[in-house]
Design a protein around this motif. Structure first.
Motif, PDB file in Angstrom:
ATOM      1  N   CYS A  58       0.830  -1.211   0.000  1.00 21.86           N
ATOM      2  CA  CYS A  58       0.000   0.000   0.000  1.00 21.86           C
ATOM      3  C   CYS A  58       0.861   1.256   0.000  1.00 21.86           C
ATOM      4  N   HIS A 148      -6.242  -6.202   0.219  1.00 28.68           N
ATOM      5  CA  HIS A 148      -7.494  -5.720  -0.386  1.00 28.68           C
ATOM      6  C   HIS A 148      -7.239  -5.506  -1.879  1.00 28.68           C
ATOM      7  N   SER A 150      -9.019  -5.512  -4.448  1.00 28.04           N
ATOM      8  CA  SER A 150      -9.993  -4.772  -5.261  1.00 28.04           C
ATOM      9  C   SER A 150     -10.066  -3.292  -4.879  1.00 28.04           C
ATOM     10  N   SER A 151      -9.279  -2.856  -3.902  1.00 27.80           N
ATOM     11  CA  SER A 151      -9.293  -1.431  -3.538  1.00 27.80           C
ATOM     12  C   SER A 151      -8.473  -0.638  -4.563  1.00 27.80           C
ATOM     13  N   ASN A 158      -6.401   5.812  -3.646  1.00 28.85           N
ATOM     14  CA  ASN A 158      -5.796   4.900  -2.667  1.00 28.85           C
ATOM     15  C   ASN A 158      -5.364   5.656  -1.407  1.00 28.85           C
ATOM     16  N   VAL A 161      -8.800   5.752   0.485  1.00 27.25           N
ATOM     17  CA  VAL A 161      -9.388   4.475   0.858  1.00 27.25           C
ATOM     18  C   VAL A 161      -8.478   3.656   1.779  1.00 27.25           C
ATOM     19  N   ASP A 162      -7.173   3.617   1.501  1.00 29.88           N
ATOM     20  CA  ASP A 162      -6.270   2.771   2.286  1.00 29.88           C
ATOM     21  C   ASP A 162      -6.290   3.081   3.781  1.00 29.88           C
ATOM     22  N   LEU A 165      -9.489   1.623   5.216  1.00 29.61           N
ATOM     23  CA  LEU A 165      -9.387   0.168   5.331  1.00 29.61           C
ATOM     24  C   LEU A 165      -8.442  -0.205   6.472  1.00 29.61           C
TER      25      LEU A 165
END
Length: 185
Positions: A58, A148, A150-151, A158, A161-162, A165
């Motif tokens: 990530c 993840h 599909s993120s 990212n 979202v990261d 998550l």
């Protein structure tokens, strides 16, 4: 908690370069692979390996690959190739085939060390490399501890979202008692 250095107040930018940060993370991943080979039935080792690899990938997606795109000739193709390989690795980490995941992690480490990092080091000023290293360390701490695939894998999504998550994953880890750091072994 191991936090990156504060922004500079004058003079040189403090901290480690992104090359140093990535190399340290790669050494940690390789040591976990060795530990997994010696203790293949230990679920804690697998759990920590998955968490460390997920956080690492990530952080690379947030800062290393965009830097490659910007600074390196042909960087878009390199970054796209690495992103595709990272997505495949995240899928492997989601499953039970740790042999394939181990091989993919070794390929990932070798590709970064032999190709991406030397090019980045040649093309980007050292102060910018340190700034990227500081940001990557911060991103890694906020990153998810589970794969993840599909993120979103490219900025800006990212970067939004990261961390979200990551909060969910860390809450799940706390509730289940899952180990996610090498120091937990």
């Amino acid at each position: 908690m191991n936090l990156p250095p504060l922004p500079p107040t004058g003079g040189e930018t403090p901290g480690r370069s992104i090359v140093d940060v990535v190399n340290a993370q790669h050494r940690e991943l390789l040591s976990l692979l060795t530990k997994l080979e010696t203790e293949p039935d230990d679920p804690k080792v697998k759990s920590v390996l998955v968490a460390v690899a997920s956080r690492h990938l990530c952080a690379e997606e947030q800062y290393l690959y965009p830097a490659i795109r910007t600074a390196v000739p042909g960087g878009d193709e390199l970054a796209d190739r690495e992103l595709a390989e990272d997505q495949a690795l995240l899928l492997l980490l989601s499953g039970d085939d740790m042999g394939a995941a181990t091989a993919a992690i070794r390929r990932h480490v070798a590709a970064d060390a032999e190709e991406l990092l030397p090019m980045l080091e040649q093309m980007v000023p050292s102060e910018d490399l340190v700034r990227l290293g500081n940001r990557m360390e911060t991103a890694q701490e906020a990153a998810p501890t589970r794969p993840h695939p599909s993120s979103p894998s490219t900025p800006p999504w990212n970067k939004v979202v990261d961390p979200l998550l990551g909060v969910v994953d860390k809450a799940r880890d706390a509730v289940t008692g899952r180990k996610t750091y090498v120091r937990d072994l």
